[in-house]
Write an enzyme that holds these catalytic residues in place. Structure first.
Site, short mmCIF file in Angstrom:
data_model
loop_
_atom_site.label_atom_id
_atom_site.label_comp_id
_atom_site.label_asym_id
_atom_site.label_seq_id
_atom_site.Cartn_x
_atom_site.Cartn_y
_atom_site.Cartn_z
N HIS A 1 -9.55 1.28 4.95
CA HIS A 1 -8.33 1.41 5.53
C HIS A 1 -8.38 2.29 6.74
CE1 HIS A 1 -4.19 2.46 6.39
NE2 HIS A 1 -3.82 1.58 5.76
N GLY B 1 2.41 2.41 10.58
CA GLY B 1 3.41 3.48 10.52
C GLY B 1 4.11 3.93 11.91
N ASN C 1 0.77 -1.15 0.00
CA ASN C 1 0.07 -0.06 -0.04
C ASN C 1 0.91 1.43 0.12
OD1 ASN C 1 -1.81 2.11 0.58
ND2 ASN C 1 -2.38 1.18 2.62
P1 PGA Z 1 2.88 0.20 7.59
O1 PGA Z 1 1.19 0.75 6.92
O2 PGA Z 1 3.10 -0.84 7.25
O3 PGA Z 1 3.45 1.53 7.19
O4 PGA Z 1 2.71 0.08 9.14
C1 PGA Z 1 0.41 -0.50 6.79
C2 PGA Z 1 -0.67 -0.11 6.18
O5 PGA Z 1 -1.51 1.14 6.56
O6 PGA Z 1 -1.57 -0.62 5.31
#
Ligand code: PGA
Length: 253
Positions: free
Chosen positions: A97, A176, A10
């Site tokens: 999401h 994140g 993503n």
């Molecule tokens: P991340 O995001 O791997 O940066 O934690 C995952 C997502 O929001 O699909």
């Protein structure tokens, strides 16, 4: 039940035309040299879907969008319909999401309409669910997840689900943040999600639905997470923006 794993990247609101096509092309070349077990899906921003498709032609990479509107067409300035995506063709779409739920106030009812729209256009769905930090700390995780599943999948014909729907369990506190769910925590939650799915549909249907984990998946934690019996792949954010990070995640299957 053997379920083919999915690794989905993503990209969120990142890349430019040039960096997007370079990234997907480098990934395609790297993958072509390996025997990849998983289904690979890349979800770039809307304007780069078609250029990324061209840049990854002759590879196993499939393309996904990050959102859709639930109507087929009409006066919805700035929105994109499932029908438009299907005409590219784009094979996957991420729906629900937590960033859409938070910044665009998407409710379970709206998400339900989007899932129905994607099903009607034969686009595969990656339906995201997940609890906040406070909800986990107050013991609300399973309640939140079952409500998201029940309301998100309301009125759907269960027999079509295994071939068109995957669930992505993404604890909001892990997205994140670099804080990842432990493999035990993730497995326990995925098992709960599968049990809930079997209550909504049937054990047979629930056994076939793929449940991905998302939230700070990196090369150093992917293998252990992905080896859990109910974890059928990963939805990868930050690490999907680099071939050097995404490739080892793909290879850890
Ligand atoms: P991340 O995001 O791997 O940066 O934690 C995952 C997502 O929001 O699909």
């Amino acid at each position: 039940m053997k379920r083919r794993p999915i690794i989905a990247g993503n990209w969120k609101m990142n890349t430019t035309l040039n960096s997007a096509t370079t990234l997907v092309n480098e990934l395609a070349q790297a993958i072509n040299k390996k025997h990849v077990q998983a289904e690979i899906v890349i979800c770039p921003p809307f304007p780069f879907l078609l250029p990324c498709q061209t840049a990854s032609a002759n590879s196993v990479i499939k393309l996904g969008a990050q959102d859709i509107h639930f109507e087929k067409n009409g006066a919805y300035t700035g929105d994109i319909s499932a029908e438009m995506l299907a005409s590219i063709p784009c094979q996957y779409v991420i729906i629900g999401h937590s960033e859409r739920r938070k910044y665009h106030h998407e409710t379970n009812a709206i998400i339900n309409k989007k899932i129905k729209a994607a099903l009607g256009s034969r686009i595969q769905i990656i339906f995201c669910i997940g609890e906040s930090n406070t909800e986990r700390e107050t013991g609300e995780t399973f309640n939140v997840l079952s409500t998201q599943l029940i309301e998100g999948l309301k009125g759907l014909e269960s027999q079509v689900l295994p071939t068109t729907l995957s669930i992505a369990y993404e604890p909001i506190w892990a997205i994140g943040t670099g804080k990842v769910a432990t493999p035990t925590q993730a497995q326990e939650t995925h098992e709960f999600i599968r049990t809930t799915l079997s209550n909504i549909t049937s054990t047979e249907v629930a056994d076939k639905i793929r449940i991905l984990y998302g939230g700070s998946v990196k090369p150093d934690n992917a293998k252990e997470l992905l080896s859990q019996p109910d974890i059928d792949g990963a939805l990868v954010g930050g690490a999907s923006l680099s071939v050097a990070q995404l490739l080892p995640i793909i290879e850890s299957i």
